[in-house]
Enzyme design. Structure first.
Site: not given
Length: 336
Positions: A243, A247, A250-251
């Site tokens: 997780h 994240e 993606k950033n």
């Protein structure tokens, strides 16, 4: 205490008294080694006896902290809904307080844990929607922002720990099957870090290409300074590591694509994994333009994000998960 009494009014006097009682206790501090040891040698009876009290303590502590939030936030419908979920879960689990460790009660307790997990599956998004409601209706002053920041740090960490306890119990002694026979509950004693990183990158790239029709590649370098020829392995919960990486990827992808443009050759997202004798470090580097020094101190603020405002009509947003859009730290979302 006035706010606490106000929030407890819908509860019966007996349950309100129990809530006050359990909120006086501190949650038990558990290490991952203790989870492993108990998972290998423990039994369902001792887990049931421990968990039925420990969960009440943790839920009561969270509810008491919710009662200390700014009154304007407590009046938001989303925040009231979250509070109601915790009241309901506390009330449901309180029924097992005096239940003996007999099979019928332990099986029923497992079923109740499944219901609690499902009930709280959207707590993060719902609490964040409450913040959006508050900002739209009243705005948020500096004092309230600091209070909310402090609360959410504790709230999300407590939520992680509660879900960890429940999932571990259900994986060990319930009907939920672990992801791998090697796992001890949800913990992998030999988690292959590169596999998790590649999995997270592939899924983040899928989202990036779906929205932008392009994505950067990844260049991964793994350095095992302890055993240079061996894979880098870690005792961890793989879903937690996944997780975090998902994240962050993606950033990094969003920043890279928006900085260079969809028609340009995109530089790689570079990942360096280093295992030392005492710790393991993962570094993610991108060439997405960087972050201004003037906002560095705001990157972990739940009410700040470099992402566009969340669409209120259900439209797709640019490569940002719902949890990121709804007011969690722009750097990484730890609310799994």
């Amino acid at each position: 205490m006035h706010l606490s009494r106000y929030l407890l009014r819908p509860l019966s006097a007996a349950i309100g008294k129990q809530l006050e009682h359990y909120s006086q206790f501190q949650p038990s501090s558990l290490s991952i080694q203790q989870y492993l040891d108990f998972g290998r040698t423990g039994n369902v009876t001792s887990s049931y006896i421990f968990l039925k009290k420990e969960l009440l303590v943790r839920l009561a502590n969270i509810m008491q902290e919710i009662a200390l939030l700014p009154p304007e936030l407590l009046r938001m419908s989303s925040c009231r809904l979250v509070n109601d979920w915790y009241k309901e879960s506390f009330t449901d689990l309180l029924r097992y307080e005096q239940a003996p460790p007999e099979k019928q009660f332990m099986d029923s307790f497992n079923d109740e844990l499944q219901k609690v997990l499902k009930r709280h599956s959207h707590v993060v998004e719902t609490m964040a929607e409450g913040l959006i409601e508050l900002k739209d209706a009243h705005g948020i002053d500096i004092a309230s922002e600091r209070s909310i920041q402090y609360f959410l740090d504790r709230f999300y960490i407590n939520r992680i720990s509660i879900r960890m306890l429940m999932n571990q119990h259900l994986l060990l002694f319930g009907s939920v099957l672990p992801e791998s026979p090697r796992h001890v509950g949800c913990i992998d004693p030999q988690c292959d870090v590169e596999v998790v990183i590649n999995d997270a990158f592939d899924n983040a790239r899928f989202l990036c290409e779906r929205y932008y029709l392009t994505s950067p590649n990844m260049k991964l370098e793994a350095i095992n300074s302890v055993s240079p020829a061996a894979k880098i392995q870690l005792v961890t919960v793989p879903s937690h590591l996944y997780h975090i990486m998902f994240e962050l990827f993606k950033n990094a992808m969003r920043a890279t694509v928006e900085h260079y443009g969809v028609d340009q050759d995109l530089p790689n997202v570079r990942v360096t994994v280093v295992k030392g004798r005492e710790d393991l470090s993962i570094k993610i580097s991108d060439r997405g333009g960087g972050v201004s020094r003037t906002i560095l101190d705001r990157l972990f603020n739940y009410m700040y994000s470099t992402a566009p405002p969340p669409p209120r009509d259900g439209a797709q947003a640019p490569l940002v998960s719902l949890s990121i859009l709804l007011s969690v730290p722009d750097v990484v979302d730890l609310s799994y």
